[in-house]
Design an enzyme around this catalytic site. Structure first.
Site, PDB file in Angstrom:
ATOM      1  N   ARG A  88       0.832  -1.216   0.000  1.00 29.85           N
ATOM      2  CA  ARG A  88       0.000   0.000   0.000  1.00 29.85           C
ATOM      3  C   ARG A  88       0.859   1.256   0.000  1.00 29.85           C
ATOM      4  O   ARG A  88       0.517   2.262  -0.615  1.00 29.85           O
ATOM      5  CB  ARG A  88      -0.904  -0.002   1.224  1.00 29.85           C
ATOM      6  CG  ARG A  88      -2.143  -0.850   1.040  1.00 29.85           C
ATOM      7  CD  ARG A  88      -3.222  -0.593   2.058  1.00 29.85           C
ATOM      8  NE  ARG A  88      -2.811  -0.960   3.415  1.00 29.85           N
ATOM      9  CZ  ARG A  88      -3.665  -1.374   4.369  1.00 29.85           C
ATOM     10  NH1 ARG A  88      -4.946  -1.494   4.088  1.00 29.85           N
ATOM     11  NH2 ARG A  88      -3.252  -1.699   5.569  1.00 29.85           N
ATOM     12  N   ASP A 127     -10.540 -15.903  14.694  1.00 29.90           N
ATOM     13  CA  ASP A 127      -9.411 -16.532  13.990  1.00 29.90           C
ATOM     14  C   ASP A 127      -9.431 -18.045  14.215  1.00 29.90           C
ATOM     15  O   ASP A 127      -9.320 -18.821  13.266  1.00 29.90           O
ATOM     16  CB  ASP A 127      -8.097 -15.938  14.492  1.00 29.90           C
ATOM     17  CG  ASP A 127      -6.904 -16.496  13.760  1.00 29.90           C
ATOM     18  OD1 ASP A 127      -6.726 -16.166  12.578  1.00 29.90           O
ATOM     19  OD2 ASP A 127      -6.167 -17.301  14.366  1.00 29.90           O
ATOM     20  N   LYS A 167     -10.065 -21.171  11.464  1.00 28.90           N
ATOM     21  CA  LYS A 167      -9.169 -22.324  11.362  1.00 28.90           C
ATOM     22  C   LYS A 167      -9.911 -23.626  11.616  1.00 28.90           C
ATOM     23  O   LYS A 167      -9.687 -24.632  10.952  1.00 28.90           O
ATOM     24  CB  LYS A 167      -8.011 -22.156  12.333  1.00 28.90           C
ATOM     25  CG  LYS A 167      -7.083 -21.005  11.951  1.00 28.90           C
ATOM     26  CD  LYS A 167      -6.171 -20.626  13.090  1.00 28.90           C
ATOM     27  CE  LYS A 167      -5.169 -19.574  12.720  1.00 28.90           C
ATOM     28  NZ  LYS A 167      -4.332 -19.141  13.851  1.00 28.90           N
ATOM     29  N   GLY A 186       3.726 -15.770  14.073  1.00 27.35           N
ATOM     30  CA  GLY A 186       5.025 -15.117  13.930  1.00 27.35           C
ATOM     31  C   GLY A 186       5.416 -15.079  12.458  1.00 27.35           C
ATOM     32  O   GLY A 186       5.085 -15.990  11.701  1.00 27.35           O
TER      33      GLY A 186
HETATM   34  N1  LIG Z   1       1.149 -12.940  11.703  1.00 30.63           N
HETATM   35  C1  LIG Z   1       1.058 -14.269  11.815  1.00 30.63           C
HETATM   36  O1  LIG Z   1       1.636 -14.894  12.724  1.00 30.63           O
HETATM   37  C2  LIG Z   1       0.226 -15.052  10.851  1.00 30.63           C
HETATM   38  C3  LIG Z   1      -0.535 -14.418   9.876  1.00 30.63           C
HETATM   39  N2  LIG Z   1      -1.286 -15.174   9.012  1.00 30.63           N
HETATM   40  C4  LIG Z   1      -2.084 -14.539   7.982  1.00 30.63           C
HETATM   41  O2  LIG Z   1      -1.201 -13.920   7.038  1.00 30.63           O
HETATM   42  C5  LIG Z   1      -1.802 -12.754   6.487  1.00 30.63           C
HETATM   43  C6  LIG Z   1      -0.879 -11.563   6.726  1.00 30.63           C
HETATM   44  O3  LIG Z   1      -0.666 -11.457   8.083  1.00 30.63           O
HETATM   45  P1  LIG Z   1       0.453 -10.424   8.646  1.00 30.63           P
HETATM   46  O4  LIG Z   1       1.637 -10.422   7.770  1.00 30.63           O
HETATM   47  O5  LIG Z   1       0.628 -10.740  10.090  1.00 30.63           O
HETATM   48  O6  LIG Z   1      -0.340  -9.046   8.506  1.00 30.63           O
HETATM   49  P2  LIG Z   1       0.280  -7.579   8.386  1.00 30.63           P
HETATM   50  O7  LIG Z   1      -0.849  -6.655   8.708  1.00 30.63           O
HETATM   51  O8  LIG Z   1       1.551  -7.517   9.143  1.00 30.63           O
HETATM   52  O9  LIG Z   1       0.654  -7.472   6.826  1.00 30.63           O
HETATM   53  C7  LIG Z   1      -0.322  -7.303   5.840  1.00 30.63           C
HETATM   54  C8  LIG Z   1       0.296  -6.328   4.827  1.00 30.63           C
HETATM   55  O10 LIG Z   1      -0.557  -6.253   3.692  1.00 30.63           O
HETATM   56  C9  LIG Z   1      -0.615  -4.891   3.287  1.00 30.63           C
HETATM   57  N3  LIG Z   1      -1.849  -4.691   2.533  1.00 30.63           N
HETATM   58  C10 LIG Z   1      -3.106  -4.637   2.998  1.00 30.63           C
HETATM   59  N4  LIG Z   1      -3.963  -4.439   1.981  1.00 30.63           N
HETATM   60  C11 LIG Z   1      -3.202  -4.384   0.855  1.00 30.63           C
HETATM   61  C12 LIG Z   1      -3.508  -4.186  -0.520  1.00 30.63           C
HETATM   62  N5  LIG Z   1      -4.759  -4.020  -0.931  1.00 30.63           N
HETATM   63  N6  LIG Z   1      -2.491  -4.181  -1.406  1.00 30.63           N
HETATM   64  C13 LIG Z   1      -1.217  -4.354  -0.989  1.00 30.63           C
HETATM   65  N7  LIG Z   1      -0.857  -4.525   0.303  1.00 30.63           N
HETATM   66  C14 LIG Z   1      -1.859  -4.534   1.203  1.00 30.63           C
HETATM   67  C15 LIG Z   1      -0.586  -4.117   4.582  1.00 30.63           C
HETATM   68  O11 LIG Z   1      -0.154  -2.780   4.371  1.00 30.63           O
HETATM   69  C16 LIG Z   1       0.430  -4.912   5.399  1.00 30.63           C
HETATM   70  O12 LIG Z   1       1.747  -4.434   5.181  1.00 30.63           O
HETATM   71  C17 LIG Z   1      -3.160 -12.631   7.185  1.00 30.63           C
HETATM   72  O13 LIG Z   1      -4.130 -13.260   6.383  1.00 30.63           O
HETATM   73  C18 LIG Z   1      -2.967 -13.422   8.466  1.00 30.63           C
HETATM   74  O14 LIG Z   1      -4.203 -13.942   8.974  1.00 30.63           O
HETATM   75  C19 LIG Z   1      -1.314 -16.549   9.060  1.00 30.63           C
HETATM   76  C20 LIG Z   1      -0.578 -17.204  10.005  1.00 30.63           C
HETATM   77  C21 LIG Z   1       0.220 -16.505  10.972  1.00 30.63           C
HETATM   78  N1  LIG Z   2      -3.206 -14.183  14.821  1.00 28.28           N
HETATM   79  C1  LIG Z   2      -2.950 -15.594  14.517  1.00 28.28           C
HETATM   80  C2  LIG Z   2      -1.784 -15.686  13.549  1.00 28.28           C
HETATM   81  C3  LIG Z   2      -1.597 -17.069  13.037  1.00 28.28           C
HETATM   82  O1  LIG Z   2      -2.519 -17.660  12.456  1.00 28.28           O
HETATM   83  C4  LIG Z   2      -2.635 -16.339  15.826  1.00 28.28           C
HETATM   84  O2  LIG Z   2      -2.425 -15.673  16.838  1.00 28.28           O
HETATM   85  O3  LIG Z   2      -2.596 -17.579  15.793  1.00 28.28           O
END
Ligand SMILES: NC(=O)C1=CN([C@@H]2O[C@H](COP(=O)(O)OP(=O)(O)OC[C@H]3O[C@@H](n4cnc5c(N)ncnc54)[C@H](O)[C@@H]3O)[C@@H](O)[C@H]2O)C=CC1
Ligand SMILES: N[C@@H](CC=O)C(=O)O
Ligand code: NA
Length: 435
Positions: free
Chosen positions: A50, A204, A208, A309
């Site tokens: 973004r 969440d 899952k 993470g």
């Molecule tokens: N953080 C974690 O431990 C885990 C996260 N996930 C999943 O992974 C995905 C991402 O999670 P995170 O990286 O933690 O989230 P985050 O919020 O850190 O990163 C998401 C990124 O996508 C960008 N973004 C949002 N809308 C956008 C668009 N239209 N175009 C381009 N960029 C855009 C945001 O600016 C942000 O930088 C989510 O679906 C989350 O549920 C899954 C397992 C673990």
């Molecule tokens: N927010 C989620 C990220 C991984 O799926 C969690 O805490 O498990």
């Protein structure tokens, strides 16, 4: 689909946040190994973000704010989505799949709502749809359900699938830290969703659970089908009460086959529960996850690892990326949707469970018999009772044997209306031990 013998696999990355940043790091740091493992180079074609100026860590020429153009570029073979949320992720992945591009996603919220539509688009073009990172982070859990156990009959999947709430509960249990403190730390560590209420309110884990139940029981289950409770109602007193009973509190996802008079169905639920400290899940701390899978032939299995993470999740994303890159290079195809069983999801009220009930009651004769009569009236058997008198009232703690959730809920409601009951202090299910 054209073969890619040796031809580079071009990857469009959507999102460069907690997970996306680690995906970029692994792709760059492991480029030579990935080429050897896939049989062709795996290259970043572009990264949709973004705010490009917020991503100094990646080559500027790769950055774009036009995700739609990136996913439809002819020069892209695989789309990796780590944006999160429903839109625009849903529209972008449908565009990619319909154009025959393989998709790797970590987006459990999207899959729990729209997997049928995504699988239909994948089938239409013959594209792969992989999502190992969507449940239990780094743990290889979904591929065993989709592939390794495809020849068995899975009967139950139960465990801890949300790292943020486990980090909170285990922090409250071990250090007495407050709910707010542990939530803030989980967010700082990159475990929590963009909106942490998704974690703490159980959304969440429910997403899952829907994915787990769909894969395990070859049926379509959405997040809306899941009985969902979060951890906001879990108090420090609940945790202390559990400890006094040799138990600890965990947020559990429980998916199981259930048989009723009208045939087989599925029960899918997410709620806090007291489990014995002797249970393996009691030893799962921090953002770790652990899931038990029970199957007719395989018996009981346990999967354990980091559930949240950036780096652990990116590990699962890269594993899927290698799988789809290999398929494109060597004319392979990953698993498709398997929803042939079409089992119905049963309401929570029909699900057998046990309750731990804590009451404040008047400290006088006959109170216990009045309360016990309500249990008997609802055919709920009492497993344990503990009463402690105070100055002018008493606490009464009751643990039940298994009964349907509807019977247990009715019992608690009726007890709450007894004049001798000052307050229903807390109600929590008990899992993980003989009922
Ligand atoms: N953080 C974690 O431990 C885990 C996260 N996930 C999943 O992974 C995905 C991402 O999670 P995170 O990286 O933690 O989230 P985050 O919020 O850190 O990163 C998401 C990124 O996508 C960008 N973004 C949002 N809308 C956008 C668009 N239209 N175009 C381009 N960029 C855009 C945001 O600016 C942000 O930088 C989510 O679906 C989350 O549920 C899954 C397992 C673990
Ligand atoms: N927010 C989620 C990220 C991984 O799926 C969690 O805490 O498990
Ligand atoms: Na996983």
């Amino acid at each position: 689909m054209a073969s890619h013998e040796g031809k580079p696999i071009r990857v469009a990355l959507l999102g460069c946040g907690t997970v996306g940043t680690e995906v970029v790091r692994l792709l760059i740091d492991q480029a030579a190994d990935l080429t050897a493992r896939v049989g062709a180079p795996v290259e970043l074609a572009g990264i949709a973000v973004r705010k490009p100026n917020k991503h100094r860590e990646v080559p500027a020429e790769l950055l774009t704010t036009d995700a739609e153009a990136l996913v439809t570029t002819d020069d892209v073979d695989v789309v990796v989505e780590v944006i999160g949320g429903i839109e625009p992720a849903r529209a972008l992945l449908l565009s990619a799949l319909r154009a025959g591009k393989s998709v790797v996603t970590a987006n459990k919220a999207l899959l729990a709502e729209h997997s049928a539509e995504l699988f239909e688009a994948a089938d239409g073009s013959g594209a792969d749809l992989y999502f190992e990172a969507a449940v239990a982070g780094a743990i290889p859990l979904l591929r065993p359900l989709r592939e390794s156990l495809a020849g068995d009959r899975i009967t139950r999947v139960m465990g801890i699938v949300n790292g943020t709430t486990n980090f909170i509960l285990s922090g409250m249990d071990s250090t007495g830290a407050s709910y707010a403190e542990t939530l803030e730390e989980a967010t700082r560590l990159g475990y929590a969703e963009a909106d942490p209420t998704a974690d703490v309110d159980g959304f969440d884990a429910a997403s899952k659970a829907a994915i787990l139940a769909s894969l395990a029981f070859h049926s379509r289950v959405t997040a809306a089908d899941v009985h969902r409770e979060g951890i906001a109602s879990v108090s420090a007193a609940d945790i202390a009460a559990a400890k006094a009973l040799g138990r600890t509190v965990k947020l559990l996802a429980i998916c199981e086959r259930v048989t009723h008079d009208d045939g087989e169905g599925i029960s899918v639920r997410v709620h806090p529960a007291m489990i014995p400290t002797s249970h393996p899940l009691a030893s799962v701390h921090g953002a770790f996850n652990a899931v038990f899978v029970e199957a007719d032939a395989a018996g009981e299995m346990m999967f354990y690892g980091q559930g949240a993470g950036g780096a652990p999740t990116a590990s699962a994303v890269l594993g899927d990326l290698v799988a789809v890159a290999r398929n494109r290079t060597h004319r392979g195809r990953g698993p498709r949707e398997s929803a042939y069983a079409g089992l119905p999801v049963r309401p929570m009220g029909q699900t057998p469970t046990r309750y731990h009930i804590s009451l404040d009651v008047a400290d006088r004769a006959g109170v216990l018999s009045q309360v016990a009569a309500v249990f008997a009236e609802h055919d709920v058997s009492i497993a344990a009772v503990r009463q402690e008198g105070r100055v002018d009232d008493a606490s009464l703690v009751i643990v039940t044997h298994a009964a349907t959730d509807a019977a247990l809920r009715s019992t608690v409601d009726k007890i709450g209306g007894l004049p001798v009951v000052r307050e229903v202090v807390s109600v929590m299910r008990v899992e993980g031990e003989e009922s």
